[in-house]
Design a protein around this motif. Structure first.
Motif, PDB file in Angstrom:
ATOM      1  N   TRP A  50       4.265  12.512  -2.817  1.00 46.80           N
ATOM      2  CA  TRP A  50       5.448  11.812  -1.439  1.00 46.80           C
ATOM      3  C   TRP A  50       4.554  11.001  -0.505  1.00 46.80           C
ATOM      4  CZ3 TRP A  50       9.818  12.323   0.935  1.00 46.80           C
ATOM      5  CH2 TRP A  50       9.779  12.063   2.632  1.00 46.80           C
ATOM      6  N   HIS A  51       3.598  11.498   0.194  1.00 48.63           N
ATOM      7  CA  HIS A  51       2.172  10.283   0.964  1.00 48.63           C
ATOM      8  C   HIS A  51       2.323  10.168   2.114  1.00 48.63           C
ATOM      9  CE1 HIS A  51      -1.627   7.617  -0.792  1.00 48.63           C
ATOM     10  NE2 HIS A  51      -1.277   8.583   0.450  1.00 48.63           N
ATOM     11  N   LEU A  52       3.606  10.678   2.265  1.00 42.26           N
ATOM     12  CA  LEU A  52       4.276  10.369   3.639  1.00 42.26           C
ATOM     13  C   LEU A  52       4.060  11.673   4.747  1.00 42.26           C
ATOM     14  CD1 LEU A  52       7.968   8.610   3.039  1.00 42.26           C
ATOM     15  CD2 LEU A  52       5.810   7.772   4.239  1.00 42.26           C
ATOM     16  N   VAL A  85       1.233  -1.416  -0.135  1.00 43.89           N
ATOM     17  CA  VAL A  85       0.093   0.037  -0.052  1.00 43.89           C
ATOM     18  C   VAL A  85       0.954   0.714  -0.167  1.00 43.89           C
ATOM     19  CG1 VAL A  85      -0.307  -0.061   2.752  1.00 43.89           C
ATOM     20  CG2 VAL A  85      -2.014   0.803   0.318  1.00 43.89           C
ATOM     21  N   CYS A  86       0.330   2.358   0.011  1.00 43.60           N
ATOM     22  CA  CYS A  86       1.538   3.612  -0.695  1.00 43.60           C
ATOM     23  C   CYS A  86       1.938   4.099  -0.184  1.00 43.60           C
ATOM     24  CB  CYS A  86       0.452   4.975  -1.542  1.00 43.60           C
ATOM     25  SG  CYS A  86      -0.367   4.496  -3.062  1.00 43.60           S
ATOM     26  N   GLY A  87       1.365   4.448   1.239  1.00 45.76           N
ATOM     27  CA  GLY A  87       2.172   5.187   2.246  1.00 45.76           C
ATOM     28  C   GLY A  87       3.095   5.043   3.279  1.00 45.76           C
ATOM     29  N   PRO A  88       3.356   3.452   3.736  1.00 48.84           N
ATOM     30  CA  PRO A  88       3.679   2.457   3.595  1.00 48.84           C
ATOM     31  C   PRO A  88       5.238   2.034   3.478  1.00 48.84           C
ATOM     32  CG  PRO A  88       1.532   2.048   4.847  1.00 48.84           C
ATOM     33  CD  PRO A  88       0.937   2.651   3.502  1.00 48.84           C
ATOM     34  N   ALA A  89       4.320   1.504   1.890  1.00 44.16           N
ATOM     35  CA  ALA A  89       6.171   1.324   1.071  1.00 44.16           C
ATOM     36  C   ALA A  89       6.823   2.550   0.871  1.00 44.16           C
ATOM     37  CB  ALA A  89       5.027   1.053  -0.275  1.00 44.16           C
ATOM     38  N   ARG A  90       6.394   3.584   0.494  1.00 46.68           N
ATOM     39  CA  ARG A  90       6.911   4.500   0.647  1.00 46.68           C
ATOM     40  C   ARG A  90       8.135   4.862   2.138  1.00 46.68           C
ATOM     41  NH1 ARG A  90       5.113   7.499  -3.848  1.00 46.68           N
ATOM     42  NH2 ARG A  90       3.541   6.109  -4.955  1.00 46.68           N
ATOM     43  N   SER A  91       7.215   4.685   3.483  1.00 42.11           N
ATOM     44  CA  SER A  91       8.269   4.588   4.513  1.00 42.11           C
ATOM     45  C   SER A  91       9.174   3.925   4.305  1.00 42.11           C
ATOM     46  CB  SER A  91       7.088   4.965   5.718  1.00 42.11           C
ATOM     47  OG  SER A  91       7.006   3.255   5.788  1.00 42.11           O
ATOM     48  N   LEU A 148       5.184  10.733   8.289  1.00 40.71           N
ATOM     49  CA  LEU A 148       6.717  10.015   8.764  1.00 40.71           C
ATOM     50  C   LEU A 148       7.149  10.837  10.219  1.00 40.71           C
ATOM     51  CD1 LEU A 148       8.458   7.630   7.587  1.00 40.71           C
ATOM     52  CD2 LEU A 148      10.266   9.683   6.878  1.00 40.71           C
ATOM     53  N   PRO A 149       7.788  10.253  10.855  1.00 39.10           N
ATOM     54  CA  PRO A 149       7.642  10.597  12.682  1.00 39.10           C
ATOM     55  C   PRO A 149       8.606  11.931  11.993  1.00 39.10           C
ATOM     56  CG  PRO A 149       7.237   8.144  12.752  1.00 39.10           C
ATOM     57  CD  PRO A 149       7.424   8.303  11.283  1.00 39.10           C
ATOM     58  N   SER A 208       8.852  -0.069  -8.246  1.00 41.62           N
ATOM     59  CA  SER A 208       7.080   0.393  -7.944  1.00 41.62           C
ATOM     60  C   SER A 208       7.197   0.497  -6.778  1.00 41.62           C
ATOM     61  CB  SER A 208       6.239  -0.133  -8.489  1.00 41.62           C
ATOM     62  OG  SER A 208       4.827   0.745  -8.690  1.00 41.62           O
ATOM     63  N   ASP A 209       5.691   0.757  -5.848  1.00 46.53           N
ATOM     64  CA  ASP A 209       5.628   0.379  -4.767  1.00 46.53           C
ATOM     65  C   ASP A 209       4.725  -0.546  -4.456  1.00 46.53           C
ATOM     66  OD1 ASP A 209       4.010   1.562  -5.692  1.00 46.53           O
ATOM     67  OD2 ASP A 209       2.887   2.498  -3.848  1.00 46.53           O
TER      68      ASP A 209
END
Length: 449
Positions: free
Chosen positions: A102-104, A52-58, A78-79, A258-259
Protein backbone atom coordinates in the motif's frame (compact mmCIF):
# COMPACT_ATOMS: atom_id res chain seq x y z
CA UNK A 1 -27.63 -7.74 -20.60
CA UNK A 2 -23.83 -7.64 -20.50
CA UNK A 3 -22.43 -7.31 -16.98
CA UNK A 4 -20.18 -4.46 -15.96
CA UNK A 5 -16.55 -5.26 -16.75
CA UNK A 6 -14.30 -6.43 -13.95
CA UNK A 7 -11.14 -4.35 -13.54
CA UNK A 8 -7.75 -5.58 -12.35
CA UNK A 9 -4.62 -3.48 -11.84
CA UNK A 10 -1.47 -5.61 -12.03
CA UNK A 11 0.96 -3.22 -10.38
CA UNK A 12 4.70 -3.82 -10.07
CA UNK A 13 7.27 -1.78 -8.15
CA UNK A 14 10.39 -0.19 -9.64
CA UNK A 15 10.13 -1.89 -13.05
CA UNK A 16 11.94 -0.33 -15.99
CA UNK A 17 10.07 -0.13 -19.28
CA UNK A 18 12.90 -1.87 -21.12
CA UNK A 19 12.51 -5.10 -19.16
CA UNK A 20 9.69 -5.94 -21.59
CA UNK A 21 10.10 -7.70 -24.90
CA UNK A 22 7.67 -5.07 -26.18
CA UNK A 23 10.51 -2.58 -25.82
CA UNK A 24 13.21 -4.75 -27.33
CA UNK A 25 14.55 -6.58 -24.30
CA UNK A 26 16.15 -9.74 -25.80
CA UNK A 27 15.93 -11.95 -22.69
CA UNK A 28 12.33 -13.14 -23.15
CA UNK A 29 11.39 -12.01 -19.65
CA UNK A 30 7.81 -11.00 -20.47
CA UNK A 31 6.13 -13.36 -22.95
CA UNK A 32 2.77 -13.04 -21.19
CA UNK A 33 2.83 -9.25 -21.04
CA UNK A 34 3.97 -9.12 -24.66
CA UNK A 35 1.13 -11.40 -25.74
CA UNK A 36 -1.65 -9.60 -23.88
CA UNK A 37 -0.39 -6.16 -24.87
CA UNK A 38 -0.54 -7.27 -28.51
CA UNK A 39 -4.07 -8.59 -27.93
CA UNK A 40 -5.07 -5.30 -26.31
CA UNK A 41 -3.40 -1.88 -26.24
CA UNK A 42 0.26 -1.16 -25.64
CA UNK A 43 0.80 2.28 -24.12
CA UNK A 44 4.27 2.57 -25.59
CA UNK A 45 5.23 5.88 -23.96
CA UNK A 46 4.06 5.60 -20.36
CA UNK A 47 5.67 7.68 -17.60
CA UNK A 48 5.26 8.09 -13.88
CA UNK A 49 4.39 11.56 -12.62
CA UNK A 50 6.38 11.05 -9.40
CA UNK A 51 9.34 8.62 -9.36
CA UNK A 52 9.08 7.34 -5.79
CA UNK A 53 6.76 4.76 -4.21
CA UNK A 54 4.31 6.59 -1.95
CA UNK A 55 3.76 9.72 -4.05
CA UNK A 56 3.27 7.70 -7.24
CA UNK A 57 0.70 5.52 -5.46
CA UNK A 58 -1.16 8.57 -4.19
CA UNK A 59 -1.46 9.75 -7.79
CA UNK A 60 -2.75 6.39 -8.99
CA UNK A 61 -5.27 6.04 -6.17
CA UNK A 62 -6.69 9.57 -6.44
CA UNK A 63 -6.00 10.82 -9.96
CA UNK A 64 -4.34 13.87 -8.38
CA UNK A 65 -0.77 15.08 -8.41
CA UNK A 66 1.24 14.39 -5.28
CA UNK A 67 1.45 18.08 -4.42
CA UNK A 68 -2.35 18.24 -4.60
CA UNK A 69 -2.92 15.38 -2.15
CA UNK A 70 0.04 16.49 0.00
CA UNK A 71 1.69 13.07 -0.38
CA UNK A 72 4.77 14.53 -2.05
CA UNK A 73 7.18 12.12 -0.29
CA UNK A 74 7.12 8.70 1.35
CA UNK A 75 5.67 8.34 4.86
CA UNK A 76 2.84 10.83 4.35
CA UNK A 77 -0.53 9.06 4.74
CA UNK A 78 -3.24 9.65 2.20
CA UNK A 79 -5.28 12.42 3.87
CA UNK A 80 -8.49 11.37 5.55
CA UNK A 81 -11.45 11.92 3.26
CA UNK A 82 -9.41 11.61 0.07
CA UNK A 83 -11.60 10.46 -2.79
CA UNK A 84 -10.05 7.34 -4.31
CA UNK A 85 -10.67 5.22 -7.35
CA UNK A 86 -11.97 2.50 -4.98
CA UNK A 87 -14.62 4.93 -3.71
CA UNK A 88 -15.78 5.48 -7.27
CA UNK A 89 -16.07 1.77 -7.98
CA UNK A 90 -17.78 1.15 -4.63
CA UNK A 91 -20.48 3.69 -5.49
CA UNK A 92 -21.18 1.96 -8.79
CA UNK A 93 -21.87 -1.51 -7.44
CA UNK A 94 -18.42 -3.02 -7.53
CA UNK A 95 -16.72 -5.22 -4.99
CA UNK A 96 -13.28 -3.72 -4.37
CA UNK A 97 -10.17 -5.48 -3.13
CA UNK A 98 -6.57 -4.59 -2.41
CA UNK A 99 -3.77 -7.15 -2.15
CA UNK A 100 -0.10 -6.39 -1.53
CA UNK A 101 1.88 -3.20 -0.92
CA UNK A 102 0.00 0.00 0.00
CA UNK A 103 2.62 2.56 1.14
CA UNK A 104 0.08 5.29 1.85
CA UNK A 105 -0.42 4.95 5.60
CA UNK A 106 3.00 5.50 7.21
CA UNK A 107 2.61 2.42 9.45
CA UNK A 108 5.57 0.43 8.04
CA UNK A 109 5.41 -2.83 10.03
CA UNK A 110 2.01 -2.25 11.65
CA UNK A 111 -1.45 -3.00 10.18
CA UNK A 112 -3.05 -0.22 8.17
CA UNK A 113 -6.07 1.18 10.08
CA UNK A 114 -9.35 0.86 8.18
CA UNK A 115 -9.76 4.66 7.63
CA UNK A 116 -6.40 4.72 5.81
CA UNK A 117 -7.15 1.89 3.35
CA UNK A 118 -8.51 4.08 0.57
CA UNK A 119 -12.04 2.68 0.71
CA UNK A 120 -11.23 -0.88 -0.39
CA UNK A 121 -13.74 -3.39 0.99
CA UNK A 122 -11.46 -6.44 0.92
CA UNK A 123 -8.01 -5.97 2.38
CA UNK A 124 -4.96 -8.24 2.42
CA UNK A 125 -2.04 -5.87 2.46
CA UNK A 126 0.83 -4.23 4.28
CA UNK A 127 1.79 -0.60 4.16
CA UNK A 128 5.48 -1.26 3.54
CA UNK A 129 5.72 -4.81 2.23
CA UNK A 130 9.51 -4.57 2.06
CA UNK A 131 9.55 -4.18 5.86
CA UNK A 132 6.93 -6.79 6.82
CA UNK A 133 8.13 -9.52 4.47
CA UNK A 134 10.99 -11.09 2.55
CA UNK A 135 11.19 -13.13 -0.61
CA UNK A 136 10.08 -16.32 1.16
CA UNK A 137 8.40 -14.75 4.18
CA UNK A 138 5.28 -12.99 2.92
CA UNK A 139 3.43 -11.27 5.78
CA UNK A 140 0.28 -9.20 5.21
CA UNK A 141 -2.70 -8.07 7.32
CA UNK A 142 -6.36 -8.79 6.69
CA UNK A 143 -9.54 -6.73 7.17
CA UNK A 144 -9.42 -7.38 10.92
CA UNK A 145 -5.74 -6.39 11.21
CA UNK A 146 -4.75 -9.99 11.78
CA UNK A 147 -1.27 -11.04 10.67
CA UNK A 148 -1.43 -13.40 7.68
CA UNK A 149 1.61 -15.34 6.51
CA UNK A 150 1.27 -16.70 2.96
CA UNK A 151 3.31 -19.65 1.62
CA UNK A 152 5.63 -19.49 -1.37
CA UNK A 153 7.87 -16.98 -3.07
CA UNK A 154 6.36 -13.54 -2.49
CA UNK A 155 5.21 -12.99 -6.10
CA UNK A 156 3.51 -16.40 -6.10
CA UNK A 157 1.98 -15.86 -2.66
CA UNK A 158 0.27 -12.63 -3.75
CA UNK A 159 -0.82 -14.18 -7.02
CA UNK A 160 -2.39 -17.13 -5.18
CA UNK A 161 -4.31 -14.65 -3.02
CA UNK A 162 -5.48 -12.77 -6.11
CA UNK A 163 -6.70 -15.94 -7.82
CA UNK A 164 -8.65 -16.85 -4.68
CA UNK A 165 -10.19 -13.37 -4.62
CA UNK A 166 -11.23 -13.63 -8.28
CA UNK A 167 -12.78 -17.04 -7.75
CA UNK A 168 -14.68 -15.84 -4.68
CA UNK A 169 -16.02 -12.75 -6.47
CA UNK A 170 -16.72 -14.15 -9.92
CA UNK A 171 -20.47 -13.67 -9.61
CA UNK A 172 -20.36 -9.88 -9.28
CA UNK A 173 -18.28 -7.14 -10.90
CA UNK A 174 -15.08 -6.45 -8.99
CA UNK A 175 -12.17 -4.01 -8.97
CA UNK A 176 -8.98 -5.67 -7.74
CA UNK A 177 -5.75 -3.78 -7.17
CA UNK A 178 -2.89 -6.30 -7.03
CA UNK A 179 0.25 -4.52 -5.84
CA UNK A 180 3.54 -6.45 -5.88
CA UNK A 181 6.82 -5.41 -4.31
CA UNK A 182 8.93 -6.99 -7.02
CA UNK A 183 11.20 -6.06 -8.74
CA UNK A 184 11.97 -3.59 -5.92
CA UNK A 185 15.02 -4.33 -3.77
CA UNK A 186 14.88 -5.82 -0.28
CA UNK A 187 15.77 -2.74 1.76
CA UNK A 188 17.55 -4.23 4.74
CA UNK A 189 20.08 -6.08 2.56
CA UNK A 190 20.01 -3.83 -0.51
CA UNK A 191 19.61 -6.81 -2.83
CA UNK A 192 17.14 -8.14 -5.40
CA UNK A 193 16.25 -11.64 -4.16
CA UNK A 194 15.47 -13.92 -7.08
CA UNK A 195 13.46 -17.12 -6.79
CA UNK A 196 15.72 -19.95 -5.65
CA UNK A 197 17.69 -21.66 -8.43
CA UNK A 198 17.19 -18.55 -10.62
CA UNK A 199 19.97 -16.38 -9.13
CA UNK A 200 22.51 -17.07 -11.90
CA UNK A 201 20.14 -17.48 -14.82
CA UNK A 202 20.62 -13.89 -15.95
CA UNK A 203 24.23 -13.35 -14.85
CA UNK A 204 26.27 -11.39 -17.42
CA UNK A 205 23.21 -11.00 -19.61
CA UNK A 206 22.02 -8.01 -21.65
CA UNK A 207 22.63 -4.67 -19.97
CA UNK A 208 20.74 -1.51 -21.04
CA UNK A 209 23.12 1.02 -22.62
CA UNK A 210 22.71 3.63 -19.87
CA UNK A 211 23.72 1.08 -17.22
CA UNK A 212 26.53 -0.27 -19.38
CA UNK A 213 27.94 3.25 -19.68
CA UNK A 214 27.38 4.44 -16.12
CA UNK A 215 27.82 1.25 -14.09
CA UNK A 216 26.19 1.81 -10.74
CA UNK A 217 25.14 -1.47 -9.15
CA UNK A 218 23.83 -2.98 -12.38
CA UNK A 219 26.23 -5.90 -12.65
CA UNK A 220 25.55 -6.92 -9.07
CA UNK A 221 21.79 -6.43 -9.15
CA UNK A 222 20.54 -7.07 -12.69
CA UNK A 223 20.51 -10.90 -12.44
CA UNK A 224 18.16 -10.88 -9.46
CA UNK A 225 16.15 -8.00 -10.89
CA UNK A 226 15.59 -9.81 -14.18
CA UNK A 227 14.63 -13.04 -12.39
CA UNK A 228 12.03 -11.07 -10.41
CA UNK A 229 10.61 -9.59 -13.63
CA UNK A 230 10.37 -13.07 -15.17
CA UNK A 231 8.49 -14.39 -12.12
CA UNK A 232 6.10 -11.44 -12.29
CA UNK A 233 5.38 -12.27 -15.90
CA UNK A 234 4.74 -15.89 -14.93
CA UNK A 235 2.30 -14.55 -12.34
CA UNK A 236 0.52 -12.50 -14.99
CA UNK A 237 0.16 -15.65 -17.04
CA UNK A 238 -1.36 -17.48 -14.08
CA UNK A 239 -3.76 -14.61 -13.42
CA UNK A 240 -4.93 -14.59 -17.03
CA UNK A 241 -5.25 -18.39 -16.98
CA UNK A 242 -7.55 -18.10 -13.98
CA UNK A 243 -9.73 -15.55 -15.77
CA UNK A 244 -9.94 -17.77 -18.84
CA UNK A 245 -10.81 -20.87 -16.82
CA UNK A 246 -13.55 -19.00 -14.93
CA UNK A 247 -15.02 -17.56 -18.11
CA UNK A 248 -14.13 -13.99 -17.09
CA UNK A 249 -11.40 -13.06 -19.58
CA UNK A 250 -13.80 -11.43 -22.05
CA UNK A 251 -15.40 -9.36 -19.28
CA UNK A 252 -12.26 -8.17 -17.48
CA UNK A 253 -10.10 -5.12 -18.07
CA UNK A 254 -6.49 -5.66 -16.97
CA UNK A 255 -4.01 -2.81 -16.59
CA UNK A 256 -0.30 -3.61 -16.27
CA UNK A 257 2.02 -0.85 -15.08
CA UNK A 258 4.53 0.17 -12.41
CA UNK A 259 5.11 3.09 -10.06
CA UNK A 260 8.54 4.10 -11.39
CA UNK A 261 11.70 2.67 -12.91
CA UNK A 262 15.19 1.89 -11.63
CA UNK A 263 18.54 3.45 -12.50
CA UNK A 264 20.68 1.25 -10.21
CA UNK A 265 22.49 4.08 -8.43
CA UNK A 266 23.73 5.68 -11.63
CA UNK A 267 21.93 9.02 -11.36
CA UNK A 268 22.04 9.53 -7.59
CA UNK A 269 22.76 7.45 -4.49
CA UNK A 270 19.85 5.02 -4.89
CA UNK A 271 17.42 3.76 -7.53
CA UNK A 272 14.86 6.39 -8.59
CA UNK A 273 13.95 10.00 -7.71
CA UNK A 274 15.45 11.49 -10.84
CA UNK A 275 14.19 12.88 -14.14
CA UNK A 276 15.90 10.27 -16.30
CA UNK A 277 14.12 7.71 -18.48
CA UNK A 278 15.49 4.90 -16.31
CA UNK A 279 13.64 6.46 -13.37
CA UNK A 280 10.40 7.75 -14.92
CA UNK A 281 9.57 5.52 -17.90
CA UNK A 282 7.44 2.51 -17.03
CA UNK A 283 5.70 -0.36 -18.82
CA UNK A 284 2.09 0.30 -19.73
CA UNK A 285 -0.46 -2.03 -21.32
CA UNK A 286 -4.20 -2.55 -20.97
CA UNK A 287 -6.52 -5.16 -22.44
CA UNK A 288 -10.09 -6.32 -22.16
CA UNK A 289 -13.39 -4.64 -23.15
CA UNK A 290 -12.70 -1.36 -24.92
CA UNK A 291 -9.00 -2.05 -25.42
CA UNK A 292 -8.73 -5.26 -27.43
CA UNK A 293 -7.19 -4.62 -30.82
CA UNK A 294 -6.06 -1.15 -29.81
CA UNK A 295 -2.54 -1.71 -31.10
CA UNK A 296 0.36 0.47 -30.03
CA UNK A 297 -0.49 3.95 -28.76
CA UNK A 298 2.52 6.22 -29.28
CA UNK A 299 1.22 9.35 -27.55
CA UNK A 300 2.80 10.21 -24.21
CA UNK A 301 0.75 8.90 -21.28
CA UNK A 302 1.20 9.74 -17.60
CA UNK A 303 0.46 7.56 -14.59
CA UNK A 304 -2.07 10.22 -13.62
CA UNK A 305 -4.05 9.41 -16.78
CA UNK A 306 -4.69 5.82 -15.69
CA UNK A 307 -7.33 6.34 -12.94
CA UNK A 308 -9.68 8.24 -15.29
CA UNK A 309 -8.97 5.63 -17.95
CA UNK A 310 -10.17 2.77 -15.73
CA UNK A 311 -13.29 4.64 -14.66
CA UNK A 312 -14.10 5.65 -18.22
CA UNK A 313 -13.64 2.09 -19.46
CA UNK A 314 -16.01 0.82 -16.76
CA UNK A 315 -18.67 3.33 -17.77
CA UNK A 316 -18.19 5.48 -14.67
CA UNK A 317 -18.15 9.25 -15.05
CA UNK A 318 -14.70 10.63 -14.41
CA UNK A 319 -14.71 13.20 -11.56
CA UNK A 320 -13.85 16.71 -12.74
CA UNK A 321 -11.35 16.96 -9.91
CA UNK A 322 -9.06 14.32 -11.44
CA UNK A 323 -6.03 15.91 -13.07
CA UNK A 324 -5.38 13.30 -15.74
CA UNK A 325 -7.47 12.27 -18.72
CA UNK A 326 -8.74 8.95 -20.07
CA UNK A 327 -6.69 7.32 -22.81
CA UNK A 328 -9.78 5.72 -24.36
CA UNK A 329 -10.02 8.48 -27.02
CA UNK A 330 -6.44 7.60 -28.02
CA UNK A 331 -7.41 3.96 -28.40
CA UNK A 332 -10.51 4.92 -30.42
CA UNK A 333 -8.52 7.42 -32.53
CA UNK A 334 -10.87 10.23 -31.47
CA UNK A 335 -8.55 12.18 -29.16
CA UNK A 336 -8.42 15.94 -29.62
CA UNK A 337 -5.64 18.15 -28.23
CA UNK A 338 -3.87 15.33 -26.41
CA UNK A 339 -0.87 16.81 -24.52
CA UNK A 340 2.44 16.57 -26.35
CA UNK A 341 4.39 16.21 -23.12
CA UNK A 342 4.28 14.67 -19.66
CA UNK A 343 4.98 16.50 -16.40
CA UNK A 344 7.01 14.99 -13.55
CA UNK A 345 7.39 16.16 -9.95
CA UNK A 346 10.52 14.94 -8.15
CA UNK A 347 10.98 14.85 -4.38
CA UNK A 348 13.20 13.51 -1.59
CA UNK A 349 16.47 13.48 -3.59
CA UNK A 350 15.75 17.08 -4.58
CA UNK A 351 12.93 19.53 -5.15
CA UNK A 352 12.73 19.04 -8.89
CA UNK A 353 10.41 19.32 -11.86
CA UNK A 354 10.70 17.95 -15.38
CA UNK A 355 8.90 17.89 -18.68
CA UNK A 356 9.31 15.24 -21.37
CA UNK A 357 8.26 15.68 -24.99
CA UNK A 358 8.77 13.18 -27.80
CA UNK A 359 12.25 14.55 -28.37
CA UNK A 360 13.30 16.65 -25.39
CA UNK A 361 13.76 16.17 -21.66
CA UNK A 362 14.06 19.37 -19.61
CA UNK A 363 14.50 19.41 -15.83
CA UNK A 364 15.02 21.98 -13.12
CA UNK A 365 15.74 21.79 -9.40
CA UNK A 366 15.91 23.98 -6.32
CA UNK A 367 19.36 23.09 -4.94
CA UNK A 368 18.92 25.33 -1.93
CA UNK A 369 15.99 23.24 -0.64
CA UNK A 370 15.74 19.84 1.06
CA UNK A 371 13.55 17.48 -0.99
CA UNK A 372 12.40 15.71 2.16
CA UNK A 373 11.27 18.88 3.92
CA UNK A 374 9.92 20.91 1.01
CA UNK A 375 7.31 19.96 -1.59
CA UNK A 376 7.90 22.82 -4.02
CA UNK A 377 9.88 25.99 -4.58
CA UNK A 378 9.27 29.50 -5.82
CA UNK A 379 12.53 29.41 -7.74
CA UNK A 380 14.38 26.72 -9.70
CA UNK A 381 17.59 26.45 -11.69
CA UNK A 382 17.95 24.60 -14.97
CA UNK A 383 19.69 21.26 -14.44
CA UNK A 384 19.21 18.89 -17.39
CA UNK A 385 18.40 19.02 -21.09
CA UNK A 386 18.57 15.87 -23.22
CA UNK A 387 17.96 15.37 -26.91
CA UNK A 388 16.28 11.96 -26.79
CA UNK A 389 16.55 11.53 -30.55
CA UNK A 390 20.33 11.88 -30.62
CA UNK A 391 20.92 10.61 -27.07
CA UNK A 392 18.16 8.19 -25.97
CA UNK A 393 20.20 6.98 -23.00
CA UNK A 394 20.73 10.51 -21.66
CA UNK A 395 24.50 10.50 -21.51
CA UNK A 396 25.04 14.07 -22.83
CA UNK A 397 23.55 16.90 -20.78
CA UNK A 398 22.96 19.91 -23.07
CA UNK A 399 21.59 22.30 -20.47
CA UNK A 400 24.47 24.78 -20.78
CA UNK A 401 24.84 24.77 -24.56
CA UNK A 402 24.22 28.08 -26.33
CA UNK A 403 22.94 26.15 -29.36
CA UNK A 404 19.91 25.02 -27.37
CA UNK A 405 18.88 28.39 -25.92
CA UNK A 406 15.61 28.60 -27.88
CA UNK A 407 14.64 25.02 -27.07
CA UNK A 408 15.19 25.73 -23.38
CA UNK A 409 13.09 28.87 -23.54
CA UNK A 410 10.18 26.98 -25.09
CA UNK A 411 10.43 24.11 -22.61
CA UNK A 412 10.82 26.51 -19.68
CA UNK A 413 7.57 28.22 -20.61
CA UNK A 414 5.80 24.91 -21.06
CA UNK A 415 7.08 23.53 -17.77
CA UNK A 416 5.76 26.57 -15.91
CA UNK A 417 2.38 26.13 -17.62
CA UNK A 418 2.28 22.49 -16.57
CA UNK A 419 3.17 23.36 -12.98
CA UNK A 420 0.34 25.87 -12.83
CA UNK A 421 -2.08 23.34 -14.36
CA UNK A 422 -1.08 20.92 -11.59
CA UNK A 423 -2.00 23.51 -8.95
CA UNK A 424 1.44 24.91 -8.22
CA UNK A 425 2.37 28.55 -8.16
CA UNK A 426 4.27 29.81 -11.19
CA UNK A 427 7.96 29.80 -10.23
CA UNK A 428 10.99 31.70 -11.43
CA UNK A 429 13.36 29.46 -13.40
CA UNK A 430 16.94 30.67 -13.59
CA UNK A 431 18.75 29.75 -16.82
CA UNK A 432 21.88 27.64 -16.63
CA UNK A 433 25.20 29.29 -17.34
CA UNK A 434 25.91 28.88 -21.03
CA UNK A 435 29.03 27.57 -22.73
CA UNK A 436 30.17 27.28 -26.35
CA UNK A 437 28.31 24.59 -28.30
CA UNK A 438 30.96 23.71 -30.88
CA UNK A 439 29.26 22.17 -33.92
CA UNK A 440 25.92 21.67 -32.20
CA UNK A 441 22.97 23.31 -33.89
CA UNK A 442 19.21 23.00 -33.46
CA UNK A 443 17.01 23.77 -36.45
CA UNK A 444 13.97 25.93 -35.85
CA UNK A 445 11.75 23.09 -37.07
CA UNK A 446 13.06 20.97 -34.19
CA UNK A 447 12.18 23.32 -31.36
CA UNK A 448 8.71 21.92 -30.70
CA UNK A 449 9.36 18.20 -31.23
Amino acid sequence: MRRKPNVIVFFTDQQRWDTAGLHGNPLQLTPNLDHWAHEGTHLYNTFTCQPVCGPARSCLQTGLYATTTGCYKNSIPLPAGSRTIADEFNEHGYETGYIGKWHLASTRTEPVPEPLRGGYKYWLAADSLEHTSDAYDTVLYDNDNRRVKLPGYRVDALTDAAVRYIDNHKEQPFFLFLSYLEPHHQNRRDDYPAPRAQEQRYASSWTPPDLAALGGTAQRHLPGYYAMVKRLDDALGRLMDSLISLGLAEDTIVLFTSDHGCHFKTRNGEYKRSCHESSIRIPGAIWGPGFNGGGRVNELVSLIDLPPTLLDAAGIEVPETMQGRSVLPLVRKTAVNWPQDVFVQISESQVGRAIRTRRWKYAVSAPQLDGIKEAASSAYTEEFLYDLQADPWELNNLIGKKSHREVKQILRTKLIERMVEAGEAAPVIHPAEETDAGQLLVLETEYYE
